[in-house]
Design a protein around this motif. Structure first.
Motif, PDB file in Angstrom:
ATOM      1  N   PHE A   1       0.832  -1.201   0.000  1.00  0.00           N
ATOM      2  CA  PHE A   1       0.000   0.000   0.000  1.00  0.00           C
ATOM      3  C   PHE A   1       0.865   1.249   0.000  1.00  0.00           C
ATOM      4  O   PHE A   1       2.038   1.213   0.356  1.00  0.00           O
ATOM      5  N   ALA A   2       0.251   2.337  -0.442  1.00  0.00           N
ATOM      6  CA  ALA A   2       0.872   3.653  -0.405  1.00  0.00           C
ATOM      7  C   ALA A   2      -0.123   4.593   0.255  1.00  0.00           C
ATOM      8  O   ALA A   2      -1.328   4.333   0.260  1.00  0.00           O
ATOM      9  N   ALA A   3       0.385   5.670   0.823  1.00  0.00           N
ATOM     10  CA  ALA A   3      -0.480   6.646   1.483  1.00  0.00           C
ATOM     11  C   ALA A   3      -0.049   8.050   1.101  1.00  0.00           C
ATOM     12  O   ALA A   3       1.141   8.332   0.982  1.00  0.00           O
ATOM     13  N   SER A   4      -1.029   8.902   0.901  1.00  0.00           N
ATOM     14  CA  SER A   4      -0.767  10.300   0.576  1.00  0.00           C
ATOM     15  C   SER A   4      -1.704  11.146   1.414  1.00  0.00           C
ATOM     16  O   SER A   4      -2.911  10.899   1.447  1.00  0.00           O
ATOM     17  N   GLY A   5      -1.160  12.106   2.121  1.00  0.00           N
ATOM     18  CA  GLY A   5      -1.985  12.967   2.947  1.00  0.00           C
ATOM     19  C   GLY A   5      -2.312  12.378   4.310  1.00  0.00           C
ATOM     20  O   GLY A   5      -3.137  12.918   5.031  1.00  0.00           O
ATOM     21  N   LEU A   6      -1.687  11.261   4.665  1.00  0.00           N
ATOM     22  CA  LEU A   6      -1.856  10.672   5.993  1.00  0.00           C
ATOM     23  C   LEU A   6      -0.595  10.908   6.812  1.00  0.00           C
ATOM     24  O   LEU A   6       0.514  10.843   6.272  1.00  0.00           O
ATOM     25  N   PRO A   7      -0.736  11.142   8.112  1.00  0.00           N
ATOM     26  CA  PRO A   7       0.448  11.296   8.953  1.00  0.00           C
ATOM     27  C   PRO A   7       1.269  10.003   9.014  1.00  0.00           C
ATOM     28  O   PRO A   7       0.728   8.902   8.847  1.00  0.00           O
ATOM     29  N   GLU A   8       2.541  10.147   9.263  1.00  0.00           N
ATOM     30  CA  GLU A   8       3.436   8.987   9.348  1.00  0.00           C
ATOM     31  C   GLU A   8       2.955   7.985  10.395  1.00  0.00           C
ATOM     32  O   GLU A   8       3.075   6.769  10.210  1.00  0.00           O
ATOM     33  N   GLU A   9       2.372   8.459  11.484  1.00  0.00           N
ATOM     34  CA  GLU A   9       1.849   7.571  12.533  1.00  0.00           C
ATOM     35  C   GLU A   9       0.766   6.640  11.973  1.00  0.00           C
ATOM     36  O   GLU A   9       0.723   5.449  12.291  1.00  0.00           O
TER      37      GLU A   9
ATOM     38  N   GLY B   1      -2.957  13.191  -3.182  1.00  0.00           N
ATOM     39  CA  GLY B   1      -2.740  12.146  -4.162  1.00  0.00           C
ATOM     40  C   GLY B   1      -3.397  12.375  -5.504  1.00  0.00           C
ATOM     41  O   GLY B   1      -3.282  11.540  -6.396  1.00  0.00           O
ATOM     42  N   GLU B   2      -4.090  13.496  -5.656  1.00  0.00           N
ATOM     43  CA  GLU B   2      -4.796  13.763  -6.909  1.00  0.00           C
ATOM     44  C   GLU B   2      -3.843  13.701  -8.105  1.00  0.00           C
ATOM     45  O   GLU B   2      -4.165  13.119  -9.135  1.00  0.00           O
ATOM     46  N   SER B   3      -2.666  14.270  -7.952  1.00  0.00           N
ATOM     47  CA  SER B   3      -1.709  14.278  -9.060  1.00  0.00           C
ATOM     48  C   SER B   3      -1.100  12.889  -9.283  1.00  0.00           C
ATOM     49  O   SER B   3      -0.592  12.605 -10.362  1.00  0.00           O
ATOM     50  N   GLU B   4      -1.181  12.016  -8.269  1.00  0.00           N
ATOM     51  CA  GLU B   4      -0.594  10.687  -8.378  1.00  0.00           C
ATOM     52  C   GLU B   4      -1.544   9.666  -9.009  1.00  0.00           C
ATOM     53  O   GLU B   4      -1.138   8.565  -9.339  1.00  0.00           O
ATOM     54  N   LEU B   5      -2.809  10.020  -9.157  1.00  0.00           N
ATOM     55  CA  LEU B   5      -3.782   9.065  -9.698  1.00  0.00           C
ATOM     56  C   LEU B   5      -3.420   8.565 -11.093  1.00  0.00           C
ATOM     57  O   LEU B   5      -3.760   7.446 -11.461  1.00  0.00           O
ATOM     58  N   SER B   6      -2.724   9.371 -11.858  1.00  0.00           N
ATOM     59  CA  SER B   6      -2.367   8.956 -13.213  1.00  0.00           C
ATOM     60  C   SER B   6      -1.277   7.877 -13.215  1.00  0.00           C
ATOM     61  O   SER B   6      -1.050   7.245 -14.245  1.00  0.00           O
TER      62      SER B   6
END
Length: 95
Positions: A33-41, A71-76
């Motif tokens: 999995f990957a996460a964008s906009g979530l804190p490291e915790e 993550g909007e820019s990462e969707l592509s």
């Protein structure tokens, strides 16, 4: 549509009850999995509780976006399935 009022156990900073429940249900040691906009915790919590691997967005099986535009820019760049093999695409979970 289902509204989550409670999450699994103690709340994790930056991870909604819905996102925590979905992550704990879908992630395992067999997926990444990957996460964008979530804190490291929150990312560490998902990785530790599920034994899932953290991966770059382009290689992840599941993507967790912590806010509407995270993550909007990462969707592509996400993995995309095909009509023949839709399971090869990534699943996106957005807050």
């Amino acid at each position: 549509v289902h509204e989550f009022s409670e999450g699994p156990g103690d709340p994790v900073h930056g991870l909604s009850p819905a996102c925590a429940s979905i992550g704990l249900s879908l992630l395992s040691s067999d997926v990444s999995f990957a996460a964008s906009g979530l804190p490291e915790e929150a990312v560490r919590f998902l990785a530790a509780k599920t034994r899932s691997r953290i991966a770059p967005v382009a290689a992840a099986d599941f993507l967790f976006f912590g806010s509407a535009n995270a993550g909007e820019s990462e969707l592509s760049t996400v993995k995309r399935g095909t009509l023949e093999y839709p399971d090869q695409g990534a699943t996106v979970v957005a807050e």
